[in-house]
Enzyme design. Structure first.
Site: not given
Ligand code: KIV
Length: 281
Positions: A64, A103, A135, A198
């Site tokens: 994304d 994503d 996520e 990340e």
């Protein structure tokens, strides 16, 4: 497809055969067991995906990050599920070997497990993705579990989760090691086959990698992860609105494009293009 085989760029005559494929979800898992580092990059269209696939990258993510590097927004929050499906279709047409992961955009799974299953189902059915990325750690575990139970492979994503940018107050390194470990373990327990880590300190990423059996894919997380991912526009020098410190630039394609376009404009204006060989008699 003959069109792919005919390309001298993708299949130069006499070039050695690339890695064999196709790459599957079980192969991502066995890579960790065998100590084989995984490579991932992002793509949003057919042309780029075809190059990445031909170069032998293991996983292609329709990220994304599309919102920033393709659509020109400051964050990814505005990207819609329909847009992700559209771009997944473009990338899927190019894939011959890589694992294609899409994503899940902001608000396509946060409402609850049922919404997550419905959204992820569309990404596989309509887009042609092989897997999805969701996520969040503990907070997303129920959604991940429901999606995995629907036979849709899920890649997790912990640490700096860009969809949390408003809560974090910016794109910041995440340092709460205990929370990060708990999050990664929750994602693994929910059934994820890999986890993007990340923007966390390298030592923390190493501990996460040791704590889970599934491969960790680092971005801004040091060498200790089981694989790496970068945003292709960053690593090729195509996007300079925002340059994360961790994004090594491997080429200056942006400059090459500028020079080529300036030369074209000059030649057209001077009347030196097209030449005889570009015209028909
Ligand atoms: O959207 C994206 O490109 C990502 C990668 C940076 C991991 O999530």
């Amino acid at each position: 497809m003959p069109r792919k085989a005919a390309s001298p760029l993708i299949n130069p005559p006499g070039a050695p055969a690339k890695e064999t494929g196709p790459v599957t979800v079980p192969e991502f898992l066995s890579a960790k067991a065998q100590g084989r580092r995984l490579t991932m990059l992002t793509a949003y269209d057919y042309t780029m995906a075809r190059l990445l696939d031909a170069a032998g990258v293991d996983g292609i993510l329709v990220g994304d990050s599309l919102g920033m590097v393709v659509q020109g927004h400051e964050t990814a929050l505005g990207v819609t599920l329909d847009e992700m499906i559209y771009h997944t279709k473009l990338v899927a047409r190019a894939i011959t070997r890589s694992l294609l992961i899409t994503d899940m955009p902001f608000m396509s799974y946060q409402v609850g497990p049922q919404q997550a299953v419905e959204s992820c189902g569309r990404v596989l059915k309509e887009g042609g993705a092989h897997a999805v990325k969701i996520e969040g750690g503990v907070r997303s575990a129920a959604a991940i579990e429901a999606v995995v139970n629907a036979d849709i492979p899920v890649m997790g994503h912990v640490g700096l989760t860009p969809q949390s940018v408003r809560r974090f107050g910016g794109f910041r390194v995440q340092r709460d090691e205990v929370k990060l470990l708990v999050d990664a373990q929750a994602v693994e327990a929910a059934g994820a086959f890999a986890i993007v880590v990340e923007c966390v300190p390298a030592a923390t990423a190493e501990k996460i990698t040791a704590a889970v059996k599934v491969p960790t894919i680092g971005i801004g997380a040091g060498l200790g992860c089981d694989g790496q991912i970068l945003v292709t526009h960053d690593m090729l020098g195509l996007f300079d609105d925002f340059k994360p410190r961790f994004a090594k630039q491997y080429a200056d394609v942006g400059r090459a494009i500028l020079q080529a376009v300036e030369t074209y404009c000059k030649e057209v204006r001077e009347g030196t293009f097209p030449h005889a060989e570009h015209a028909f008699r």
